[in-house]
Every structure is written in C-alpha cells, then in structure tokens.
Scaffold this active site. Structure first.
Site, mmCIF file in Angstrom:
data_model
loop_
_atom_site.group_PDB
_atom_site.id
_atom_site.type_symbol
_atom_site.label_atom_id
_atom_site.label_comp_id
_atom_site.label_asym_id
_atom_site.label_seq_id
_atom_site.Cartn_x
_atom_site.Cartn_y
_atom_site.Cartn_z
ATOM 1 N N GLU A 103 -10.508 7.511 13.890
ATOM 2 C CA GLU A 103 -9.827 8.429 14.825
ATOM 3 C C GLU A 103 -10.639 8.573 16.116
ATOM 4 O O GLU A 103 -10.071 8.674 17.208
ATOM 5 C CB GLU A 103 -9.616 9.794 14.164
ATOM 6 C CG GLU A 103 -8.554 9.741 13.065
ATOM 7 C CD GLU A 103 -8.438 11.055 12.326
ATOM 8 O OE1 GLU A 103 -9.425 11.439 11.665
ATOM 9 O OE2 GLU A 103 -7.393 11.702 12.407
ATOM 10 N N GLU A 123 -8.191 8.975 4.338
ATOM 11 C CA GLU A 123 -8.192 10.410 3.996
ATOM 12 C C GLU A 123 -7.291 10.726 2.810
ATOM 13 O O GLU A 123 -7.579 11.599 1.994
ATOM 14 C CB GLU A 123 -7.739 11.246 5.207
ATOM 15 C CG GLU A 123 -8.771 11.367 6.305
ATOM 16 C CD GLU A 123 -8.727 10.228 7.309
ATOM 17 O OE1 GLU A 123 -8.163 9.161 6.984
ATOM 18 O OE2 GLU A 123 -9.257 10.391 8.410
HETATM 19 C C1 LIG Z 1 -17.191 2.003 2.949
HETATM 20 C C2 LIG Z 1 -18.220 3.110 2.899
HETATM 21 C C3 LIG Z 1 -18.295 3.844 4.201
HETATM 22 C C4 LIG Z 1 -19.609 2.499 2.610
HETATM 23 O O1 LIG Z 1 -19.628 1.900 1.341
HETATM 24 P P1 LIG Z 1 -20.995 1.422 0.655
HETATM 25 O O2 LIG Z 1 -21.780 0.633 1.608
HETATM 26 O O3 LIG Z 1 -20.638 0.815 -0.649
HETATM 27 O O4 LIG Z 1 -21.847 2.748 0.430
HETATM 28 P P2 LIG Z 1 -21.522 3.972 -0.505
HETATM 29 O O5 LIG Z 1 -22.380 3.900 -1.715
HETATM 30 O O6 LIG Z 1 -20.090 4.160 -0.707
HETATM 31 O O7 LIG Z 1 -22.008 5.185 0.407
HETATM 32 C C5 LIG Z 1 -23.379 5.341 0.748
HETATM 33 C C6 LIG Z 1 -23.696 6.808 0.760
HETATM 34 O O8 LIG Z 1 -22.971 7.424 1.800
HETATM 35 C C7 LIG Z 1 -22.197 8.511 1.300
HETATM 36 N N1 LIG Z 1 -20.969 8.599 2.101
HETATM 37 C C8 LIG Z 1 -20.151 7.598 2.411
HETATM 38 N N2 LIG Z 1 -19.164 8.019 3.208
HETATM 39 C C9 LIG Z 1 -19.384 9.323 3.395
HETATM 40 C C10 LIG Z 1 -18.709 10.341 4.129
HETATM 41 N N3 LIG Z 1 -17.602 10.075 4.856
HETATM 42 N N4 LIG Z 1 -19.201 11.588 4.082
HETATM 43 C C11 LIG Z 1 -20.311 11.866 3.374
HETATM 44 N N5 LIG Z 1 -20.998 10.950 2.653
HETATM 45 C C12 LIG Z 1 -20.534 9.703 2.688
HETATM 46 C C13 LIG Z 1 -21.942 8.146 -0.145
HETATM 47 O O9 LIG Z 1 -21.662 9.293 -0.894
HETATM 48 C C14 LIG Z 1 -23.279 7.536 -0.506
HETATM 49 O O10 LIG Z 1 -24.186 8.588 -0.691
HETATM 50 P P3 LIG Z 1 -25.207 8.584 -1.906
HETATM 51 O O11 LIG Z 1 -26.041 7.364 -1.729
HETATM 52 O O12 LIG Z 1 -24.386 8.506 -3.131
HETATM 53 O O13 LIG Z 1 -25.953 9.872 -1.774
HETATM 54 C C15 LIG Z 1 -17.883 4.076 1.753
HETATM 55 O O14 LIG Z 1 -18.947 4.969 1.570
HETATM 56 C C16 LIG Z 1 -16.645 4.880 1.992
HETATM 57 O O15 LIG Z 1 -15.571 4.413 1.732
HETATM 58 N N6 LIG Z 1 -16.830 6.121 2.439
HETATM 59 C C17 LIG Z 1 -15.751 7.078 2.595
HETATM 60 C C18 LIG Z 1 -14.929 6.787 3.810
HETATM 61 C C19 LIG Z 1 -13.865 7.830 3.970
HETATM 62 O O16 LIG Z 1 -13.134 8.124 3.071
HETATM 63 N N7 LIG Z 1 -13.804 8.399 5.144
HETATM 64 C C20 LIG Z 1 -12.872 9.439 5.463
HETATM 65 C C21 LIG Z 1 -13.550 10.753 5.341
HETATM 66 S S1 LIG Z 1 -12.438 12.101 5.606
HETATM 67 C C22 LIG Z 1 -12.222 12.111 7.279
HETATM 68 O O17 LIG Z 1 -12.785 11.316 7.947
HETATM 69 C C23 LIG Z 1 -11.341 13.162 7.793
HETATM 70 C C24 LIG Z 1 -11.117 13.241 9.104
HETATM 71 C C25 LIG Z 1 -10.270 14.306 9.646
HETATM 72 C C26 LIG Z 1 -11.140 15.446 9.856
HETATM 73 C C27 LIG Z 1 -10.394 16.515 10.492
HETATM 74 C C28 LIG Z 1 -11.126 17.731 10.259
HETATM 75 C C29 LIG Z 1 -10.264 18.870 10.575
HETATM 76 C C30 LIG Z 1 -10.476 19.861 9.518
HETATM 77 C C31 LIG Z 1 -9.428 20.881 9.625
HETATM 78 C C32 LIG Z 1 -9.464 21.692 8.416
HETATM 79 C C33 LIG Z 1 -8.307 22.596 8.445
HETATM 80 C C34 LIG Z 1 -8.272 23.387 7.221
HETATM 81 C C35 LIG Z 1 -8.757 24.731 7.446
HETATM 82 C C36 LIG Z 1 -8.517 25.491 6.253
HETATM 83 C C37 LIG Z 1 -9.654 26.444 6.032
HETATM 84 O O18 LIG Z 1 -10.801 26.117 6.287
HETATM 85 O O19 LIG Z 1 -9.350 27.529 5.559
#
Ligand SMILES: CC(C)(COP(=O)(O)OP(=O)(O)OC[C@H]1O[C@@H](n2cnc3c(N)ncnc32)[C@H](O)[C@@H]1OP(=O)(O)O)[C@@H](O)C(=O)NCCC(=O)NCCSC(=O)/C=C/CCCCCCCCCCCCC(=O)O
Length: 719
Positions: A103, A123
């Site tokens: 995004e 997401e």
């Molecule tokens: C492909 C990857 C990125 C990498 O893969 P790989 O190399 O195999 O490594 P991993 O082992 O998977 O990951 C390594 C470590 O990193 C951690 N990790 C990975 N991604 C994240 C992340 N996004 N956040 C945190 N940590 C992350 C992982 O856990 C490992 O850690 P550890 O070694 O185990 O400690 C792969 O990791 C992957 O696919 N990641 C996820 C990608 C993903 O899904 N991304 C989307 C995230 S959600 C998002 O982006 C949302 C966006 C919109 C936000 C808008 C916000 C508005 C909020 C409004 C809220 C309104 C509600 C209000 C209501 C209220 O509050 O009351």
C-alpha cells in the site's frame, strides 16, 4: 527506523530500517512521516526514493501491534501526503512488498521492482483488509476483477506477474534501489497528475453486479463463515461505486468491524504459531538455533506405496537424489511410473524441468548403502519395520540417519533394533505427502539433537511446516484424532446421523466432517490399526461385550461397516453412498440409517435428538482435552505446536485458530464445565474426564494461551 540520505545532490533516499521484514511499526511510521516531511520541504530535493534495508522493501504493518488498539501515526494520512506531494516518489521494491508495504508502494508515484520480488495484499489471511487505501487504489490501478482476486485471496504475485497486471512500472535484475535513483532523476521533469492512483477513473466492467455476486459466491463456498473476504469484497465494491474519499471511509468502517474480531485474532495467532512451532527445543538445551543440521544430498525411500511415492517426489523436487526401494518388480514398476508422472506434472505446473535424473529405482536394499538418510515408508506393521531397520543397520554406512514414516508406532522400539539408536527418529508425513504441508518430527528418547535438527531442516527445505513432538502411540495428531472420532461414533449410537455430525462440523468451518473425511481416507486404515491394537478382530478379550474394549466404551460400528466391505469412497460406500467406486459425491445412505437403528435396538439404546451444540462440544472439547494431556505428558511443548498440527494436517479451520486456541477463545472455565457435564453423563469415556492441566489452568485464572507454557514447564518433557 527510517534512514534519510541525500544522494546525487537532489534525491532523498528514505530507507526503512526495521529488520527482519521492515514492518511498519509505530516507530517506522513515525520515521517515514518525518523523513517525507523533510524531503518534501527541502528545496534541494527534487525526488524521493523509498526502499527497505537488507534487500526487503516491507512486510506490511507490524502484526504484533494489532493485539492492542492502533496508536501512533496513521498510514492512511502518510500515504495521502506522499501521493499528494509535488515531488515524484518512487518505491524501490526488493524482496517483498506486502500488505501495508505494498500500500505504501501504491501511494508512491512509481514502482520499480527487482525481478525476484513478491508483491501482494495478504491482510485477508490475517482476518483483515488492506485498510491503508489498498482496496481503493489497487482496483483503480489494475481493474476490479484482478484487484478482487488479489485482495480476497491474499495471494502474492511475482514481479513478472505484477508487471503484467500493471502493479509495477518496471522490473529489473539489477539493484532496484540503484535503478529507482536513476529513474527518479528522469521522473523529475514529468507531470505527476496521472501518477496519483486515487485520482484515476475506475475502469468498471459493464456487468458489475454479476461480477461481485459471482466472487461472493466463490468466497462463501471456499471459506464458509469467514468474514474477512466478504468485507474485502464490500470494500472493493465501495471503490467501484463511490468517490475515493467515501470509499476510504467505507474501507475504514469495514476494517473496524474486523479488527478486534475473534476471527482476526485466530488468524493472526496462526501466523505466529506457525513460526513458533519451527523453533524446537529439547530438554538438553539443544535447539533450532544452536544445532547444525546435516547437509542432505542423497536419500533412500523404502516402500513405494502412496506415502513412499509422495516422499520421493517431495525430496526430488528440492534437488535431493533419491533411491527408491521396493520388494517386488511389479510394485517397483508401478511406483516408478507414478513417481515420474507426479514429478512431471508438478514440474509442468511450476514451469520448471522435472528432475527425473535424481531418481533411481531398485529392488536391492544394498543400493542404499551410501545414502545420507533413509526414510522408511513400508506398511504399518511393527515386525516388518523392525526387520527392515535391522537390515538397514547392516547395510548403511555408520553415518546414515534412519527415519520412519510411521503414523503412530513406537519410534524408540525401532531405534532399539539398530546399531545407532541415537540416529533414528520419526518423520511422519501426511497423505498425499507431496501435497500436505505438515511434517511431525518424532523425537525418540534416544534421538540425538543432530538427528532432529536434520529432519526439521530437511522438512523445511521440502516446504513443510515441521513440528517436533515426543514419542507415544499416535504421537500428537493421531493420538488426539482418536478421541474426536470416538466421540463422533458414540454420537451416532446415541441418535445422530453421519450427515448431522458432519453438517455441524462443516458449519463450524471444517472443509469436511469426520465421516466424509473417513470415507475419503478409507475406513480400512483405522480398522487395521484397531486390529493391531487388539480393539477388534481375533485378539479381542472374549469377555468384552461388543461395546466395551479394554475397560472402556467402544463403538464397533466402524468395524461393522468394514466387515460389510464399506471402505469409503474407493468402494462406492462407507458412511455415505457414492455414485460409483471412487466417486466423490456423498449421499446419505438409508442402509446406514437402518444399521444404526438396528444397533440401537440390539443394545437397548433409546435414540435422542442431539443438538448441534452438543455435537460440536463433544467432538471439539474432547479434542482439546486430549491436547491438554499431550502437553501434560510432555509430548508437545506448547499449544502452538498442537494447533499447527491440526491446521496443517487435519483441516482444522484456520479462522478458529486450532483446537487449543479455540478452547482458549471459548473460555477454559466453560470447556471444563462442559467436559465435567459430559463425563458425568458418560463415565465410561475416560477422554471426557477433564485433564489435570485444564483444571490447573482454570484454577490459575485461565491465563491467555501465550502464557500456558509457564504452567506446563513444571511437567516432564518427552522431547
Ligand atoms: C514473506 C515474509 C515477509 C517473510 O518470510 P520469511 O523470510 O520466511 O520470514 P518469516 O519467518 O516469515 O518472518 C521473519 C520474522 O518476521 C516476523 N514478521 C514477518 N512479517 C511481519 C509483520 N508484518 N509484522 C510483524 N512481524 C512480522 C515473523 O513473525 C518472524 O519473526 P520471528 O523470527 O518469528 O520472531 C513473511 O514473514 C510474511 O508473509 N509476513 C507477513 C506479511 C503480511 O501478512 N503482511 C500484512 C500485514 S497486515 C497489514 O499490512 C495491514 C495494513 C493495513 C493497516 C491499516 C491500519 C489501519 C488500522 C485501522 C484500525 C481500525 C480499527 C480500529 C478499531 C479499534 O482500535 O478499536
């Protein structure tokens, strides 16, 4: 959390610095906001490039922050500022641009991606939607149908696909950041108005209603009861029908409805559970981070039945040479043809060349003498396996590691017949082994840490989700599943029908209920195991009545079906009837209804109407109860391991998190109460008796699942 450099005198280079994936934590959001403000306000700066440290653009919002209400700088405002700015901003995408990361790239005026990068909006897999403008900008950029597909599935696409779809402007084999800097210098002179995606006119197909209806139906069929994909569709519909600002408002409302839902919590738990499960630890202190696995180049697979074939394919497609052994020429030839066919089809699907040169087929066990590892996949017959492991001891060089693919037999008993018990462990693949993602790695009491590390690392290399577990009958998955199927059978005795039980489980979210699943797997599988363990067949104690075995309630109904040749789909009938042997369309069978009625009459069981609530509680609480026992016994070290096994091996609905997470969500106190109630009604079913650990956790105030480990620590580990 975001570095600022002035390059070539007129370019601001902003680097996200939050390893490992440069997630958009509150600190990173603050960092980018500040740096963008600085760049846009500095007259020397003519253009901006945004990239990520360590050749990873950005893995999206920081998922860990979703556990609490969102605080800090807003992504939506930041992205609007970037897009509205009067200086060109270029996203230099290396590695990944996912979720909020993509995004961010969509808010930039140009996107340059490395050819190996992957992009997407996952997401939905976390129970959310892309709420930083993703649902509004992406359809404007690539059209509604393609955007709907990406947003509702969460699929990542390659840089090449992204270029074809119009998600990026250019791809490169060089360093994307370097390319973006050069690109930025040229972009300075160009007008920006057509580069602001939020201002683009939405390309609307004529049959909009029909399109949304078709996608809604598709989603409902694929993910029954799952909220996020439906919310994604509504958000994209808003993009199609409303001006940008109103669409953004709708996106935000829909996100708010998902953000603290139990489904989002479950799906985010699954994300972390999968990563936690890979991090194994043995009581010796040996663990994933301090034990070096062996490098495996040559493997042998013994037995070319369904499991052996799938294992051979899984090994060969990651470049490991495989010697496959069978005992008879005909079996070897059939196996050879099947393995080659599977590998060819797999290679075609992936657009690569099948690595057939890695395969060797033989009738001689002597041929395995030089391999690095052997994976045994013969019949579930202990004496046959013992004979084989004795022979392997003699044939293989002393350094060869030996693994068994048993689905529940004693791994240590096999280790005991070899000359190297410390180099023996279990690798329990799930059928079909080249498709199913789960691998249970069974640590025998004598298995060395290197033997475990090698199995875990090899599994990961094969693309499996690996979980290390202890050695007990059925290990984790099959030990627990027995309690679940037993309950389902008892419920039939008491008045339910297979379609009622399956209906309730499918409504809960399982792709298939227990009886449809059993028909698919073949009823003979369980029958053979029950015969081996003396629950049915000639070894049954003649003093035991048909509905009691080894001191407990037993349902002979599945055995009765097998005795009638009703083995499931393959014979055209099992718990259901099918259009033909091998058919897949399950229909309720009046003969089963009759069989159940006859059974109830014979054993004076008064049938009763059983509610869906009871069906679910009995099947699923008993499953979690056994999970608590598994933890208590030290067969699994943490609830995440059990949940990952159930998500990847047994089709537990992901939006429910797994049996242990589900119990946690329902409330441990409630689960305990209901188990006590059911155990009181069925005292001859020991699995309904609440486990000590469950009682202990309730007594401690039902701590959240992440804290259970602290209470389990005091107990004995079998890993
Ligand atoms: C492909 C990857 C990125 C990498 O893969 P790989 O190399 O195999 O490594 P991993 O082992 O998977 O990951 C390594 C470590 O990193 C951690 N990790 C990975 N991604 C994240 C992340 N996004 N956040 C945190 N940590 C992350 C992982 O856990 C490992 O850690 P550890 O070694 O185990 O400690 C792969 O990791 C992957 O696919 N990641 C996820 C990608 C993903 O899904 N991304 C989307 C995230 S959600 C998002 O982006 C949302 C966006 C919109 C936000 C808008 C916000 C508005 C909020 C409004 C809220 C309104 C509600 C209000 C209501 C209220 O509050 O009351």
């Amino acid at each position: 959390m975001a570095r600022y450099e002035l390059v070539k005198g007129s370019l601001a280079l902003i680097t996200l610095t939050n390893p490992p994936v440069n997630a958009l934590s509150s600190a990173v959001r603050y960092g980018i906001t500040e740096k963008i403000k600085r760049a846009l306000g500095d007259p020397k700066v003519k253009a901006v490039v945004i990239c990520g440290e360590n050749e990873r653009f950005c893995g999206g919002a920081d998922i860990r922050e979703f556990a609490a209400p969102m605080r800090g700088h807003s992504l939506v405002m930041l992205f609007d500022d970037i897009e509205a700015g009067e200086k060109p901003v270029i996203a230099a995408i290396e590695g990944v641009a996912l979720g909020g990361g993509f995004e961010l790239a969509l808010a930039c005026h140009y996107r340059i991606a490395h050819s190996k990068a992957r992009l997407g909006l996952p997401e939905v897999t976390l129970g959310l939607l892309p709420a930083a403008g993703g649902t509004q900008r992406l359809p404007r950029l690539i059209g509604i149908p393609a955007a709907l597909e990406l947003i509702t599935t969460g699929h990542h696409v390659s840089a090449q696909e992204a270029l074809k779809l119009g998600m990026v402007d250019q791809i490169t084999d060089e360093n994307a950041c370097k390319m973006a800097v050069e690109f930025a210098l040229r972009a300075v002179a160009k007008p920006l108005s057509s580069r602001r995606i939020s201002t683009l006119t939405m390309p609307c197909p004529p049959n909009l209603d029909a399109l949304f209806e078709a996608v809604t139906m598709q989603v409902q069929k694929k993910a029954r009861g799952v909220m996020a994909p439906l919310a994604c569709i509504q958000a994209v519909r808003a993009a199609a029908t409303l001006p940008y600002s109103k669409g953004m408002k709708r996106e935000s409302e829909l996100m708010a409805s998902l953000f603290s839902s139990s489904q989002a919590r479950a799906l985010q738990y699954c994300f972390f559970a999968q990563r936690t499960a890979g991090k194994w630890t043995l009581p010796s202190g040996a663990q994933w981070s301090n034990i070096k696995p062996r490098d495996i180049r040559r493997a042998a697979v013994i037995g070319l039945g369904t499991m052996g074939r799938g294992i051979a394919v899984s090994l060969a497609r990651v470049g490991i040479s495989v010697i496959a052994v069978e005992t008879e020429k005909k079996l070897l030839e059939t196996g050879r043809q099947m393995v080659i066919g599977m590998l060819e089809r797999d290679a075609k699907r992936r657009g690569v060349t099948a690595s057939l040169y890695l395969l060797q087929f033989t009738l001689s066990l002597q041929d395995v003498k030089d391999v690095d590892i052997v994976i045994e996949a013969v019949f579930e017959d202990m004496s046959l396996k013992k004979r084989l492991f004795r022979d392997l001891s003699k044939v293989c060089r002393p350094s060869t590691l030996l693994y068994t693919n048993t689905s529940g037999l004693d791994v240590d008993a096999l280790a005991g017949v070899t000359d190297r018990p410390h180099m023996v462990a279990g690798m329990h693949f799930f059928s079909p082994a080249h498709v199913m993602k789960l691998l249970e790695v069974i640590c025998g009491p004598r298995s060395s840490s290197e033997t475990i590390a090698t199995a875990m690392s090899l599994g990961k290399r094969m693309g499996k989700v690996c979980v290390a577990v202890g050695n007990c009958p059925g290990f984790v998955g099959n030990r627990m599943v027995k309690t679940y199927t037993d309950q389902a059978n008892f419920l039939l005795e008491e008045g339910a029908t297979p379609e009622q039980v399956d209906g309730a489980l499918e409504e809960f979210g399982f792709a298939m209920g227990v009886f449809r699943m059993s028909d698919l797997a073949g009823l003979d599988v369980g029958w053979r195991i029950r015969k081996e363990s003396g629950l049915t067949g000639p070894d049954v104690d003649p003093k035991d009545p048909p509905h009691r075995r080894q001191g407990h309630r037993y349902s002979p109904i599945p055995d009765m079906l097998c005795e009638q040749g009703r083995m499931g789909q393959k014979t055209g009938c099992g718990w259901y009837v099918y259009e033909k042997p091998g058919g897949t369309e399950a229909k309720p069978d009046p003969l089963i209804q009759k069989l159940l009625e006859g059974y109830r009459v014979r054993y004076s069981i008064q049938p009763r109407k059983i509610s869906s609530q009871e069906l679910i509680e009995r099947c699923l609480y008993v499953l979690a109860n056994e999970g608590f026992r598994v933890l208590e016994d030290g067969i699994a070290v943490q609830p995440e391991d059990i949940d990952v096994i159930y998500l990847f091996g047994y089709g537990f609905p992901r939006h429910r998190g797994g049996p242990m997470f589900y119990a946690n969500m329902v409330g441990l106190g409630r689960v305990l109460d209901r188990l006590e109630h059911y155990h009181h009604a069925h005292p001859d079913v020991p699995h309904l008796k609440p486990s000590q650990l469950l009682k202990k956790l309730v007594a401690c105030g039902s701590p959240p699942i992440q804290k259970w480990k602290e209470h389990i620590k005091t107990m004995h580990s079998h890993l």
